[in-house]
Design a protein around this motif. Structure first.
Motif, PDB file in Angstrom:
ATOM      1  N   LEU A   1      34.970  98.133  55.291  1.00 14.70           N
ATOM      2  CA  LEU A   1      34.169  98.966  56.186  1.00 14.70           C
ATOM      3  C   LEU A   1      34.619  98.816  57.633  1.00 14.70           C
ATOM      4  O   LEU A   1      34.637  99.802  58.391  1.00 14.70           O
ATOM      5  N   ARG A   2      34.949  97.611  58.036  1.00 15.63           N
ATOM      6  CA  ARG A   2      35.467  97.423  59.395  1.00 15.63           C
ATOM      7  C   ARG A   2      36.792  98.154  59.579  1.00 15.63           C
ATOM      8  O   ARG A   2      37.057  98.718  60.657  1.00 15.63           O
TER       9      ARG A   2
ATOM     10  N   ASP B   1      35.870 101.807  60.037  1.00 18.52           N
ATOM     11  CA  ASP B   1      35.299 102.065  61.357  1.00 18.52           C
ATOM     12  C   ASP B   1      36.376 102.093  62.434  1.00 18.52           C
ATOM     13  O   ASP B   1      36.249 102.814  63.432  1.00 18.52           O
TER      14      ASP B   1
ATOM     15  N   LEU C   1      31.778  90.993  48.270  1.00 19.67           N
ATOM     16  CA  LEU C   1      30.992  91.384  49.438  1.00 19.67           C
ATOM     17  C   LEU C   1      31.807  91.251  50.718  1.00 19.67           C
ATOM     18  O   LEU C   1      31.778  92.132  51.587  1.00 19.67           O
ATOM     19  N   ALA C   2      32.567  90.150  50.839  1.00 24.36           N
ATOM     20  CA  ALA C   2      33.412  89.977  52.020  1.00 24.36           C
ATOM     21  C   ALA C   2      34.514  91.028  52.060  1.00 24.36           C
ATOM     22  O   ALA C   2      34.851  91.556  53.136  1.00 24.36           O
TER      23      ALA C   2
ATOM     24  N   ARG D   1      34.318  94.034  50.821  1.00 26.80           N
ATOM     25  CA  ARG D   1      33.693  95.315  51.179  1.00 26.80           C
ATOM     26  C   ARG D   1      33.441  95.395  52.680  1.00 26.80           C
ATOM     27  O   ARG D   1      33.658  96.448  53.298  1.00 26.80           O
ATOM     28  N   ARG D   2      32.991  94.301  53.278  1.00 27.66           N
ATOM     29  CA  ARG D   2      32.765  94.300  54.719  1.00 27.66           C
ATOM     30  C   ARG D   2      34.075  94.491  55.480  1.00 27.66           C
ATOM     31  O   ARG D   2      34.129  95.212  56.488  1.00 27.66           O
ATOM     32  N   TYR D   3      35.125  93.854  55.012  1.00 29.81           N
ATOM     33  CA  TYR D   3      36.424  94.027  55.656  1.00 29.81           C
ATOM     34  C   TYR D   3      36.902  95.469  55.534  1.00 29.81           C
ATOM     35  O   TYR D   3      37.450  96.031  56.494  1.00 29.81           O
TER      36      TYR D   3
END
Length: 314
Positions: A14-15, A18, A7-8, A10-12
């Motif tokens: 996505l950032r 972006d 999960l971490a 995946r968030r990295y």
């Protein structure tokens, strides 16, 4: 199953997307936007190639070695074909998505490619995927959206993927398009106990008018269809127009939403949405009165869209 830290990660990721790939109205998939990895079938295919190569070298069998080299060439050609299947694919947003609460929406897209096969489209993180078997040239496509509550949302990242031609490689991309998802209140007929509209107070004086009372000098903004052209021939210096009849005056209505909260507000917004649609269908002029904001009288699809968007943001 989610691995620890996935999960971490995946968030990295996505950032990172972006920062490197901000939303655009239209974009083209290049090598910087396309990702490719072997599929499960492709991994087993690579294991088979390695086993054949080891078997051929161990027994010094040139026929087995030739077979392994041919399969390796097929694997590499398949990788290139899978990449060029998405390469130079162009996406563009035609308009913002509009729907009602409780109903799925659709985002109109324009896709353009020289030759793209077995393309799957969907939203990032959603299981719902739509299949576009053959894309040649320019084509319009309606991307299905999930059911959302009332409001305005930014379009999340899309996921475009394909396993063409043989399913040995997964080729995908996460493009970001700048578009809004408008979810209006679900239309609901108003209750008699909750009045939401009223005629303009200046138009509530019902008096019997004569033909002379219905004539007035022409002013800027009057419709040309109301000009008395016969009188204009005799008095060209002062055109006259017919006033709006009383029945038409009553057609200018205001839709008012009281200051409420919770379920009562949602019910009032749904009834206001229904009444706005009915007034637009009858061709009446209507305005919208919200707590702290008022939209002037008007008609037409653009005016209706503005009113519905205010209801979505209320």
């Amino acid at each position: 199953m989610n691995w620890p830290g996935s999960l971490a990660l995946r968030r990295y990721f996505l950032r990172y997307l972006d920062r490197k790939q901000p939303p655009l109205p239209a974009l083209t998939l290049t090598q910087q936007r396309i990702y490719i990895l072997p599929s499960r079938l492709g991994l087993w295919f690579a294991v088979l190639v390695v086993l054949l190569y080891l078997l051929g070298t161990n027994y010094q069998n040139n026929l087995i070695l030739l077979c392994s080299f041919m399969l390796l060439s097929l694997l590499l050609l398949t990788m290139l074909q899978a990449f060029y299947n998405l390469y130079r694919l162009r996406l563009a947003v035609l308009a913002d998505a509009q729907t009602y609460a409780g109903s799925p929406g659709a985002l109109p897209l324009k896709l353009q490619s020289r030759d793209c096969r077995m393309l799957q489209l969907g939203l990032y993180g959603q299981k719902l995927q739509q299949l576009l078997p053959n894309l040649q040239g320019e084509q319009q496509f309606n991307l299905q959206l999930p059911v959302l509550p009332r409001g305005c949302y930014s379009l999340p990242r899309l996921k475009l993927s394909s396993q063409f031609p043989f399913g040995l490689f997964n080729c995908w991309s996460y493009p970001a398009l700048s578009a809004q998802l408008w979810v209006y209140p679900a239309p609901m007929p108003p209750n008699d106990s909750v009045p939401l509209s009223a005629a303009d107070p200046g138009q509530q004086r019902a008096t019997v008018q004569t033909d002379a009372d219905q004539l007035k000098p022409y002013q800027a903004g009057d419709l040309p269809s109301r000009i008395l052209w016969k009188k204009l021939a005799t008095h060209p210096e002062q055109p006259v127009v017919r006033q709006i009849p009383l029945a038409a005056a009553r057609s200018e209505q205001w839709v008012q939403v009281p200051a409420l909260t919770g379920p009562a507000l949602e019910q009032a917004l749904s009834m206001a949405c229904y009444q706005l649609q009915q007034l637009e269908t009858t061709g009446s002029q209507y305005g919208l009165m919200l707590p702290g904001k008022t939209l002037a009288l008007g008609r037409g699809q653009r005016h209706l869209t503005s009113c519905l968007q205010e209801l979505a943001l209320c």
